[in-house]
Design a protein around this motif. Structure first.
Motif, mmCIF file in Angstrom:
data_model
loop_
_atom_site.group_PDB
_atom_site.id
_atom_site.type_symbol
_atom_site.label_atom_id
_atom_site.label_comp_id
_atom_site.label_asym_id
_atom_site.label_seq_id
_atom_site.Cartn_x
_atom_site.Cartn_y
_atom_site.Cartn_z
ATOM 1 N N PRO A 166 -19.099 -14.769 2.777
ATOM 2 C CA PRO A 166 -19.535 -14.232 4.082
ATOM 3 C C PRO A 166 -20.959 -13.694 4.023
ATOM 4 N N LEU A 167 -21.525 -13.466 5.187
ATOM 5 C CA LEU A 167 -22.839 -12.828 5.249
ATOM 6 C C LEU A 167 -22.721 -11.396 4.749
ATOM 7 N N SER A 168 -23.735 -10.962 4.029
ATOM 8 C CA SER A 168 -23.764 -9.560 3.611
ATOM 9 C C SER A 168 -24.192 -8.705 4.796
ATOM 10 N N GLY A 169 -23.967 -7.399 4.683
ATOM 11 C CA GLY A 169 -24.320 -6.492 5.761
ATOM 12 C C GLY A 169 -25.803 -6.541 6.083
ATOM 13 N N ARG A 170 -26.110 -6.368 7.352
ATOM 14 C CA ARG A 170 -27.491 -6.434 7.811
ATOM 15 C C ARG A 170 -27.778 -5.258 8.727
ATOM 16 N N PRO A 171 -29.020 -4.776 8.759
ATOM 17 C CA PRO A 171 -29.366 -3.676 9.673
ATOM 18 C C PRO A 171 -29.043 -4.061 11.113
ATOM 19 N N SER A 172 -28.531 -3.109 11.857
ATOM 20 C CA SER A 172 -28.153 -3.374 13.247
ATOM 21 C C SER A 172 -29.147 -2.783 14.232
ATOM 22 N N GLY A 173 -30.115 -2.013 13.727
ATOM 23 C CA GLY A 173 -31.081 -1.380 14.615
ATOM 24 C C GLY A 173 -30.595 -0.074 15.200
ATOM 25 N N ALA A 174 -29.365 0.316 14.893
ATOM 26 C CA ALA A 174 -28.820 1.568 15.415
ATOM 27 C C ALA A 174 -29.314 2.741 14.576
ATOM 28 N N SER A 175 -29.338 3.917 15.181
ATOM 29 C CA SER A 175 -29.781 5.115 14.475
ATOM 30 C C SER A 175 -28.746 5.536 13.435
ATOM 31 N N ALA A 176 -29.164 6.422 12.523
ATOM 32 C CA ALA A 176 -28.257 6.920 11.492
ATOM 33 C C ALA A 176 -27.078 7.657 12.118
ATOM 34 N N ASP A 177 -27.323 8.391 13.193
ATOM 35 C CA ASP A 177 -26.246 9.125 13.856
ATOM 36 C C ASP A 177 -25.212 8.174 14.458
ATOM 37 N N VAL A 178 -25.697 7.099 15.074
ATOM 38 C CA VAL A 178 -24.790 6.116 15.677
ATOM 39 C C VAL A 178 -23.961 5.427 14.593
ATOM 40 N N GLY A 206 -19.931 5.393 14.115
ATOM 41 C CA GLY A 206 -19.161 4.163 13.988
ATOM 42 C C GLY A 206 -18.296 4.150 12.747
ATOM 43 N N GLN A 207 -18.843 4.630 11.636
ATOM 44 C CA GLN A 207 -18.071 4.704 10.397
ATOM 45 C C GLN A 207 -16.899 5.668 10.543
ATOM 46 N N ARG A 208 -17.152 6.811 11.155
ATOM 47 C CA ARG A 208 -16.095 7.806 11.325
ATOM 48 C C ARG A 208 -14.950 7.251 12.177
ATOM 49 N N LEU A 209 -15.303 6.576 13.257
ATOM 50 C CA LEU A 209 -14.273 6.025 14.131
ATOM 51 C C LEU A 209 -13.481 4.936 13.412
ATOM 52 N N PHE A 210 -14.173 4.114 12.645
ATOM 53 C CA PHE A 210 -13.492 3.025 11.946
ATOM 54 C C PHE A 210 -12.542 3.565 10.889
ATOM 55 N N ILE A 211 -12.994 4.541 10.119
ATOM 56 C CA ILE A 211 -12.194 5.057 9.003
ATOM 57 C C ILE A 211 -11.151 6.062 9.456
ATOM 58 N N LYS A 212 -11.524 6.950 10.384
ATOM 59 C CA LYS A 212 -10.633 8.056 10.750
ATOM 60 C C LYS A 212 -10.127 7.998 12.186
ATOM 61 N N GLN A 247 -19.986 0.619 21.001
ATOM 62 C CA GLN A 247 -21.267 0.193 20.454
ATOM 63 C C GLN A 247 -21.461 0.694 19.033
ATOM 64 N N ALA A 248 -21.036 1.938 18.764
ATOM 65 C CA ALA A 248 -21.215 2.523 17.438
ATOM 66 C C ALA A 248 -20.394 1.768 16.394
ATOM 67 N N VAL A 249 -19.142 1.464 16.715
ATOM 68 C CA VAL A 249 -18.292 0.734 15.776
ATOM 69 C C VAL A 249 -18.864 -0.647 15.491
ATOM 70 N N ALA A 250 -19.290 -1.356 16.545
ATOM 71 C CA ALA A 250 -19.850 -2.694 16.370
ATOM 72 C C ALA A 250 -21.110 -2.655 15.517
ATOM 73 N N ALA A 251 -21.973 -1.679 15.775
ATOM 74 C CA ALA A 251 -23.222 -1.563 15.026
ATOM 75 C C ALA A 251 -22.949 -1.296 13.548
ATOM 76 N N TRP A 252 -22.001 -0.403 13.271
ATOM 77 C CA TRP A 252 -21.709 -0.061 11.879
ATOM 78 C C TRP A 252 -21.109 -1.250 11.129
ATOM 79 N N LEU A 253 -20.234 -1.995 11.778
ATOM 80 C CA LEU A 253 -19.594 -3.122 11.117
ATOM 81 C C LEU A 253 -20.600 -4.197 10.728
ATOM 82 N N GLN A 254 -21.655 -4.387 11.500
ATOM 83 C CA GLN A 254 -22.665 -5.383 11.114
ATOM 84 C C GLN A 254 -23.341 -5.014 9.791
ATOM 85 N N THR A 255 -23.407 -3.741 9.480
ATOM 86 C CA THR A 255 -24.082 -3.299 8.258
ATOM 87 C C THR A 255 -23.192 -3.382 7.030
ATOM 88 N N ARG A 256 -21.916 -3.715 7.190
ATOM 89 C CA ARG A 256 -20.993 -3.721 6.041
ATOM 90 C C ARG A 256 -21.140 -4.978 5.216
#
Length: 232
Positions: A135-147, A151-157, A223-232
């Motif tokens: 698969p493609l490796s994670g790539r920057p999504s252009g989202a801020s660190a806070d976003v 996204g990570q928090r929502l995905f994990i918790k 948007q936050a979840v989608a942005a974070w998943l692109q970076t994985r």
């Protein structure tokens, strides 16, 4: 419940695609796929071991590459990454497109034309092939660190107080998918967001579980979840 209104570009194409345009797509799919699949339009095989030869799979994959990229590593955000995707999930989606059970957002009509000329053996072979690809490796999504952190928090918790369940409970801690649950890691953020919006707006009728999961989420959370998943 938060309801996201999709823009006209995300509306189902069943009502907007002219009949002659769909017919043209189907004809194009026949011309491209028939030589590659041989007997695919004939009796549907049922034996679990009945798959296509590697040479035939490669010819069909070349057709897929015109949209989904070489070996399913899509570089265009409107087309999902297939490389590394779970075979069971790919097979289920192709069969849903073939039967017109899935018809919800842009370009699914094109995929219906293609899937209509894939028998069970072809679908099984394609699913297995793409699952084996890197698969493609994670790539920057252009989202801020806070976003991204949100996204990570929502995905994990998740967010239990609002009824938002952790995505990881089905898709795995590393978002690599499990069984029939799709791999999300490294997927294009725009594509993921579009699908999440479609689930929330009930435009993917076979996605009842995801309708429930996305219902309490705000547009910013999607948007936050989608942005974070692109970076994985």
């Amino acid at each position: 419940m938060v309801t996201t209104r999709l823009s006209p570009s995300l509306a189902p194409r069943r009502a907007t695609r002219p009949r002659h345009a769909r017919a043209a797509l189907a004809l194009a799919a026949i011309c491209l796929l028939a030589p590659a699949l041989g007997n695919a339009a004939g009796p549907v095989p049922t034996a679990p071991t009945d798959t296509l030869s590697s040479a035939t799979v490669q010819r069909v994959v070349q057709i897929c590459a015109s949209c989904h990229g070489e070996d399913g590593r899509s570089l265009r955000p409107e087309f999902p990454v297939l490389a590394g995707q779970r075979s069971n999930y790919i097979q289920r989606q192709l069969k849903a497109l073939r039967s017109e059970e899935r018809f919800e957002v842009h370009r699914s009509g094109d995929m219906q034309a293609v899937a209509g000329w894939l028998d069970d053996a072809a679908i099984r072979s394609l699913g297995d092939y793409f699952e084996r690809q890197i698969p493609l490796s994670g790539r920057p999504s252009g989202a801020s660190a806070d976003v991204l952190a949100e996204g990570q928090r929502l995905f994990i918790k998740g967010q239990p107080e609002r009824g938002v369940r952790a995505c990881a409970s089905c898709h795995g801690d590393a978002a690599e998918g499990a069984a029939s649950f799709p791999r999300l890691a490294g997927q294009h953020a725009p594509y993921l967001l579009q699908q999440l919006q479609a689930f929330q707006a009930r435009q993917r009728p076979h996605g009842i579980l995801m309708e429930q999961e996305t219902a309490p989420m705000s547009p910013a959370q999607l948007q936050a979840v989608a942005a974070w998943l692109q970076t994985r």
